[in-house]
Design a protein around this motif. Structure first.
Motif, PDB file in Angstrom:
ATOM      1  N   TYR A  34       1.417  -1.461  -0.340  1.00 15.93           N
ATOM      2  CA  TYR A  34      -0.160   0.415  -0.012  1.00 15.93           C
ATOM      3  C   TYR A  34       1.233   1.824   0.001  1.00 15.93           C
ATOM      4  CZ  TYR A  34      -3.514   3.335   1.547  1.00 15.93           C
ATOM      5  OH  TYR A  34      -4.237   4.384   1.631  1.00 15.93           O
ATOM      6  N   SER A  73      -7.770   0.731  -1.748  1.00 17.19           N
ATOM      7  CA  SER A  73      -8.698  -0.505  -1.044  1.00 17.19           C
ATOM      8  C   SER A  73     -10.340  -0.037  -2.075  1.00 17.19           C
ATOM      9  CB  SER A  73      -8.766  -0.201   0.553  1.00 17.19           C
ATOM     10  OG  SER A  73      -9.851   1.919   0.357  1.00 17.19           O
ATOM     11  N   GLY A  74     -10.205   1.133  -2.738  1.00 19.71           N
ATOM     12  CA  GLY A  74     -11.708   1.539  -2.800  1.00 19.71           C
ATOM     13  C   GLY A  74     -12.787   1.568  -2.022  1.00 19.71           C
ATOM     14  N   SER A  99     -13.737   4.076  -0.079  1.00 14.40           N
ATOM     15  CA  SER A  99     -14.742   4.963   0.439  1.00 14.40           C
ATOM     16  C   SER A  99     -15.796   5.326  -0.538  1.00 14.40           C
ATOM     17  CB  SER A  99     -13.759   6.819  -1.145  1.00 14.40           C
ATOM     18  OG  SER A  99     -13.686   6.214  -2.421  1.00 14.40           O
ATOM     19  N   LEU A 116     -17.570   3.895   2.850  1.00 12.84           N
ATOM     20  CA  LEU A 116     -17.342   4.712   4.078  1.00 12.84           C
ATOM     21  C   LEU A 116     -18.438   5.435   3.831  1.00 12.84           C
ATOM     22  CD1 LEU A 116     -13.424   4.827   4.253  1.00 12.84           C
ATOM     23  CD2 LEU A 116     -15.055   3.726   6.149  1.00 12.84           C
ATOM     24  N   LEU A 148      -2.649   3.669   6.336  1.00 12.05           N
ATOM     25  CA  LEU A 148      -4.162   3.475   6.377  1.00 12.05           C
ATOM     26  C   LEU A 148      -3.952   4.770   7.676  1.00 12.05           C
ATOM     27  CD1 LEU A 148      -5.921   1.762   4.616  1.00 12.05           C
ATOM     28  CD2 LEU A 148      -6.332   0.012   6.563  1.00 12.05           C
ATOM     29  N   TRP A 202      -6.893  11.606   7.561  1.00 10.23           N
ATOM     30  CA  TRP A 202      -7.608  12.765   6.606  1.00 10.23           C
ATOM     31  C   TRP A 202      -9.323  13.055   6.323  1.00 10.23           C
ATOM     32  CZ3 TRP A 202      -4.761  17.093   4.581  1.00 10.23           C
ATOM     33  CH2 TRP A 202      -3.875  17.015   5.075  1.00 10.23           C
ATOM     34  N   ARG A 203      -9.935  11.807   6.348  1.00 10.51           N
ATOM     35  CA  ARG A 203     -11.179  12.092   6.041  1.00 10.51           C
ATOM     36  C   ARG A 203     -11.315  12.152   7.376  1.00 10.51           C
ATOM     37  NH1 ARG A 203     -14.776   9.002   7.228  1.00 10.51           N
ATOM     38  NH2 ARG A 203     -16.997   8.241   6.066  1.00 10.51           N
ATOM     39  N   ALA A 232      -7.166  18.879 -10.187  1.00 11.12           N
ATOM     40  CA  ALA A 232      -7.682  19.677  -9.689  1.00 11.12           C
ATOM     41  C   ALA A 232      -6.906  20.496  -9.697  1.00 11.12           C
ATOM     42  CB  ALA A 232      -7.614  18.815  -8.160  1.00 11.12           C
ATOM     43  N   PHE A 269     -17.284  17.294  -9.291  1.00  8.01           N
ATOM     44  CA  PHE A 269     -17.153  16.496  -8.291  1.00  8.01           C
ATOM     45  C   PHE A 269     -18.597  15.826  -7.538  1.00  8.01           C
ATOM     46  CE2 PHE A 269     -12.628  15.462  -7.788  1.00  8.01           C
ATOM     47  CZ  PHE A 269     -12.228  15.829  -8.730  1.00  8.01           C
ATOM     48  N   LEU A 323     -19.243  11.837  -8.426  1.00  9.00           N
ATOM     49  CA  LEU A 323     -17.973  10.556  -7.599  1.00  9.00           C
ATOM     50  C   LEU A 323     -19.359   9.807  -7.066  1.00  9.00           C
ATOM     51  CD1 LEU A 323     -15.524  12.865  -5.328  1.00  9.00           C
ATOM     52  CD2 LEU A 323     -15.351  11.162  -7.390  1.00  9.00           C
ATOM     53  N   ASP A 374     -18.016   8.282  -4.346  1.00 11.83           N
ATOM     54  CA  ASP A 374     -18.664   8.922  -2.923  1.00 11.83           C
ATOM     55  C   ASP A 374     -18.055  10.523  -2.704  1.00 11.83           C
ATOM     56  OD1 ASP A 374     -15.908  10.019  -3.695  1.00 11.83           O
ATOM     57  OD2 ASP A 374     -13.887   8.355  -3.636  1.00 11.83           O
ATOM     58  N   SER A 380     -14.854  15.908   2.518  1.00 12.65           N
ATOM     59  CA  SER A 380     -13.352  15.572   2.003  1.00 12.65           C
ATOM     60  C   SER A 380     -13.397  16.227   0.984  1.00 12.65           C
ATOM     61  CB  SER A 380     -13.662  13.577   1.682  1.00 12.65           C
ATOM     62  OG  SER A 380     -13.474  13.210   2.890  1.00 12.65           O
TER      63      SER A 380
HETATM   64  P1  FAD Z   1      -7.188   4.305   0.453  1.00 17.73           P
HETATM   65  O1  FAD Z   1      -5.894   4.780  -0.302  1.00 17.73           O
HETATM   66  O2  FAD Z   1      -7.467   3.240   0.312  1.00 17.73           O
HETATM   67  O3  FAD Z   1      -7.998   5.526   1.226  1.00 17.73           O
HETATM   68  C1  FAD Z   1      -8.470   4.715   2.542  1.00 17.73           C
HETATM   69  C2  FAD Z   1      -9.480   5.920   2.864  1.00 17.73           C
HETATM   70  O4  FAD Z   1      -8.912   6.891   3.010  1.00 17.73           O
HETATM   71  C3  FAD Z   1     -10.293   6.394   1.663  1.00 17.73           C
HETATM   72  O5  FAD Z   1     -11.632   5.001   1.549  1.00 17.73           O
HETATM   73  C4  FAD Z   1     -10.752   7.809   1.942  1.00 17.73           C
HETATM   74  O6  FAD Z   1     -11.937   6.997   3.186  1.00 17.73           O
HETATM   75  C5  FAD Z   1      -9.720   8.345   3.448  1.00 17.73           C
HETATM   76  N1  FAD Z   1      -9.302   9.121   2.507  1.00 17.73           N
HETATM   77  C6  FAD Z   1      -7.991   8.977   1.575  1.00 17.73           C
HETATM   78  N2  FAD Z   1      -7.041   9.664   0.800  1.00 17.73           N
HETATM   79  C7  FAD Z   1      -8.220  10.549   1.411  1.00 17.73           C
HETATM   80  C8  FAD Z   1      -7.756  12.337   1.633  1.00 17.73           C
HETATM   81  N3  FAD Z   1      -7.188  12.807   0.604  1.00 17.73           N
HETATM   82  N4  FAD Z   1      -8.773  13.324   2.207  1.00 17.73           N
HETATM   83  C9  FAD Z   1     -10.102  12.456   3.003  1.00 17.73           C
HETATM   84  N5  FAD Z   1     -10.451  11.552   3.181  1.00 17.73           N
HETATM   85  C10 FAD Z   1      -9.041  10.149   2.304  1.00 17.73           C
HETATM   86  N6  FAD Z   1     -12.612  10.708  -1.122  1.00 17.73           N
HETATM   87  C11 FAD Z   1     -13.607  11.059  -0.401  1.00 17.73           C
HETATM   88  O7  FAD Z   1     -13.622  10.634   0.219  1.00 17.73           O
HETATM   89  N7  FAD Z   1     -15.156  11.858  -0.950  1.00 17.73           N
HETATM   90  C12 FAD Z   1     -14.483  12.708  -2.175  1.00 17.73           C
HETATM   91  O8  FAD Z   1     -15.815  13.569  -2.193  1.00 17.73           O
HETATM   92  C13 FAD Z   1     -13.072  13.399  -2.721  1.00 17.73           C
HETATM   93  N8  FAD Z   1     -13.272  14.351  -3.554  1.00 17.73           N
HETATM   94  C14 FAD Z   1     -11.502  14.427  -3.039  1.00 17.73           C
HETATM   95  C15 FAD Z   1     -11.746  15.579  -4.269  1.00 17.73           C
HETATM   96  C16 FAD Z   1      -9.958  15.742  -4.133  1.00 17.73           C
HETATM   97  C17 FAD Z   1      -9.985  17.168  -5.752  1.00 17.73           C
HETATM   98  C18 FAD Z   1      -9.038  15.313  -4.109  1.00 17.73           C
HETATM   99  C19 FAD Z   1      -7.929  15.492  -4.874  1.00 17.73           C
HETATM  100  C20 FAD Z   1      -9.362  14.080  -3.518  1.00 17.73           C
HETATM  101  C21 FAD Z   1     -10.778  13.858  -2.746  1.00 17.73           C
HETATM  102  N9  FAD Z   1     -11.403  12.799  -1.882  1.00 17.73           N
HETATM  103  C22 FAD Z   1     -11.781  12.477  -1.586  1.00 17.73           C
HETATM  104  C23 FAD Z   1     -10.143  12.129  -1.631  1.00 17.73           C
HETATM  105  C24 FAD Z   1      -9.773  10.370  -1.954  1.00 17.73           C
HETATM  106  O9  FAD Z   1      -8.881  11.135  -3.450  1.00 17.73           O
HETATM  107  C25 FAD Z   1     -10.477   9.500  -2.413  1.00 17.73           C
HETATM  108  O10 FAD Z   1     -10.936   9.307  -0.480  1.00 17.73           O
HETATM  109  C26 FAD Z   1      -9.418   7.873  -2.189  1.00 17.73           C
HETATM  110  O11 FAD Z   1      -8.969   8.337  -3.473  1.00 17.73           O
HETATM  111  C27 FAD Z   1     -10.710   7.350  -2.175  1.00 17.73           C
HETATM  112  O12 FAD Z   1     -10.095   5.834  -2.469  1.00 17.73           O
HETATM  113  P2  FAD Z   1      -9.822   4.572  -1.049  1.00 17.73           P
HETATM  114  O13 FAD Z   1     -10.997   4.356  -0.533  1.00 17.73           O
HETATM  115  O14 FAD Z   1      -9.621   3.273  -2.726  1.00 17.73           O
HETATM  116  O15 FAD Z   1      -8.363   5.086  -1.170  1.00 17.73           O
END
Ligand code: FAD
Length: 472
Positions: free
Chosen positions: A226, A239-240, A242, A245, A276, A282-283, A352, A370, A374, A376, A381
């Protein structure tokens, strides 16, 4: 057998699951439960976007099925949540409504309103604090102020003792009678013509079972690498989770607990689980910021940034949103978003930056796009991350950091696998030019546009506009 006791209404919100749902288990322990979900487009700051509606449809269908398997039903109603609850309490004789606490400003206001309305007919709203979640008003700096810097917030969260609370599975006893439910299909949550979500189902399985399956796939196949892979859109490295969650089909604490258990079984995963946890924090930071600043999605957190003179550029915005900018990694991201309702985090940062800096278009327009596209889409976030990209957030990238989409592409998608997947016009472009096809002697391949902007010139233009606003 139906019970004579007055039923309890369980008000589902962003906790669409039966397992490890503390509020639901508490409601079930108190008497026969009538589970309710309310589609409320009136009492919210803004209605759900299209992709979120698609998700919600399928998540509710899965939840209803799961409830039926447990001998219960899901009652669906539409309207202002407080009115619907008051009417349902009257109709069913319920004196108690149970729900998890909501933190988004509009949802929290609606809970307060529902409490007042229910009290008028001697019913109460019982708000249960989400397991493992720190109340945002209780997490403050030593000066008693909200954290403004993620690093300090992250450390504060990690320092707390994680309570290993056991939550009993809910056991349902049927109420004396079931109130009528609206039909999910009548809510029109899925797009019809055109059905732009036709491919979402190939990628996503909304609902609790889908969330658990995704979690276990991630733990089995991706957790190990990871930290290295999470920034690589060309790999299946995150993880996908989001969107799951987003709707509480799984809770962040349960994701973390499962990862920690895996670390216990397979020592050597310390760094992976720590990374992780940071991402999940961050969320949490986004939710925390929105709680303390309800205008997070509307106003720059640093007010000077609202003096930037954004360009009105409908042609540029259209090209960006359609994935036709002529900049491959940007177009690949925007097309992934359109086709699947999702975009890799690294690419979200790149698109962005391109919108805000190279096109000099207001970050709020990107945030709104978005929000609609999106699966998610989350008010906290999304707003926090757009403000981060625009440089206006409390702990944002410095404004003069403008992503170069070509070098970003070369670094994070070195062989162009991600670009080729989403931009078929470039499928045969040579690897050395995949992120800058305009440099090919013959120009970009047929059907693929030349870049709509000069990356160098527009970078300088953005720096100029930012400097002017910040020195005004
Ligand atoms: P993983 O890498 O598996 O991360 C695990 C979990 O951590 C995610 O499911 C998510 O809940 C949290 N996470 C990870 N990165 C971030 C981050 N930068 N900010 C907040 N939480 C995070 N995320 C959303 O859930 N909803 C949104 O509307 C959203 N809008 C975004 C807009 C922009 C411009 C950007 C740059 C990021 C945004 N994100 C948003 C954050 C992030 O891109 C996604 O949470 C992430 O891509 C989800 O993929 P994953 O579950 O595979 O992440």
């Amino acid at each position: 057998m139906a019970s004579d006791a007055a039923p309890v209404l369980f008000w589902f919100g962003r906790d669409l699951r039966l397992g490890r749902n503390a509020a639901l288990s508490a409601a079930c322990a108190a008497g026969p439960v009538i589970p309710v979900f309310i589609l409320d487009d009136e009492g919210v700051d803004r209605p759900l976007g299209g992709a979120s509606r698609w998700w919600l449809h399928h998540s509710l269908a899965a939840l209803a099925k799961n409830l039926e398997a447990h001998g219960a039903r899901l009652i669906l109603r539409r309207g202002r949540s407080c009115d619907v609850l008051a009417a349902l309490a009257q109709e069913t004789g319920a004196r108690r409504v149970v729900a998890h606490r909501r933190y988004e400003p509009d949802a929290a206001a609606m809970q307060a309103e529902a409490r007042r309305m229910l009290a008028r007919s001697d019913a109460e709203l019982d708000i249960v604090h989400e397991t493992g979640r720190v109340a945002p008003e209780d997490l403050l700096t030593q000066q008693g102020r909200p954290y403004q810097v993620f690093g300090a917030f992250d450390r504060a969260l990690k320092a707390r003792e994680a309570p290993a609370e056991r939550i009993a599975d809910p056991t349902f006893s049927p109420p004396p009678s079931w109130p009528a439910s609206e039909a999910l299909s009548a809510w029109g949550l899925r797009p019809v013509s055109p059905d732009w979500a036709s491919q979402f189902g190939e990628v996503w399985t909304p609902g609790e079972a889908g969330a658990q399956a995704r979690l276990h796939r991630f733990l089995d196949e991706a957790l190990q690498d990871y930290p290295e892979n999470r920034d690589r859109p060309d790999r299946d490295g995150t993880s996908g989770l989001s969107p799951h969650l987003r709707w509480g089909e799984i809770a962040p604490d349960d994701v973390l607990a499962a990862a920690r258990f895996r670390r216990h079984l397979e020592p050597g995963l310390e760094a992976q689980v720590a990374k992780l946890e940071t991402e999940l924090n961050w969320r949490a930071f986004g939710a925390y910021l929105l709680f303390h600043d309800p205008d997070l999605g509307r106003k720059a957190a640093r007010p000077a940034y609202d003096k930037i003179r954004w360009r009105n550029d409908p042609v540029g915005f259209r090209a960006w949103s359609r994935g036709r900018t002529g900049v491959p990694i940007v177009d690949a991201g925007m097309r992934q978003l359109w086709r699947t309702g999702f975009m890799h985090n690294r690419v979200r940062m790149i698109v962005a930056s391109f919108l805000v800096k190279n096109l000099l278009i207001d970050w709020r327009r990107g945030e709104a796009w978005f929000w609609d596209t999106l699966v998610d889409a989350d008010p906290a976030s999304n707003a926090m991350n757009w403000q981060w990209a625009a440089g206006s957030g409390v702990d944002a990238a410095p404004y003069f950091r403008v992503f170069n989409p070509v070098t970003q592409g070369e670094r994070f998608d070195p062989d162009g696998v991600y670009v080729r997947r989403w931009v078929p016009e470039l499928a045969r472009a040579p690897a050395q030019a995949i992120h800058a096809p305009w440099t090919l002697p013959s120009g970009p391949p047929d059907g693929y546009p030349a870049p709509i902007v000069d990356l160098r010139e527009t970078r300088l233009r953005a720096l100029d506009a930012y400097r002017q606003a910040l020195s005004a």
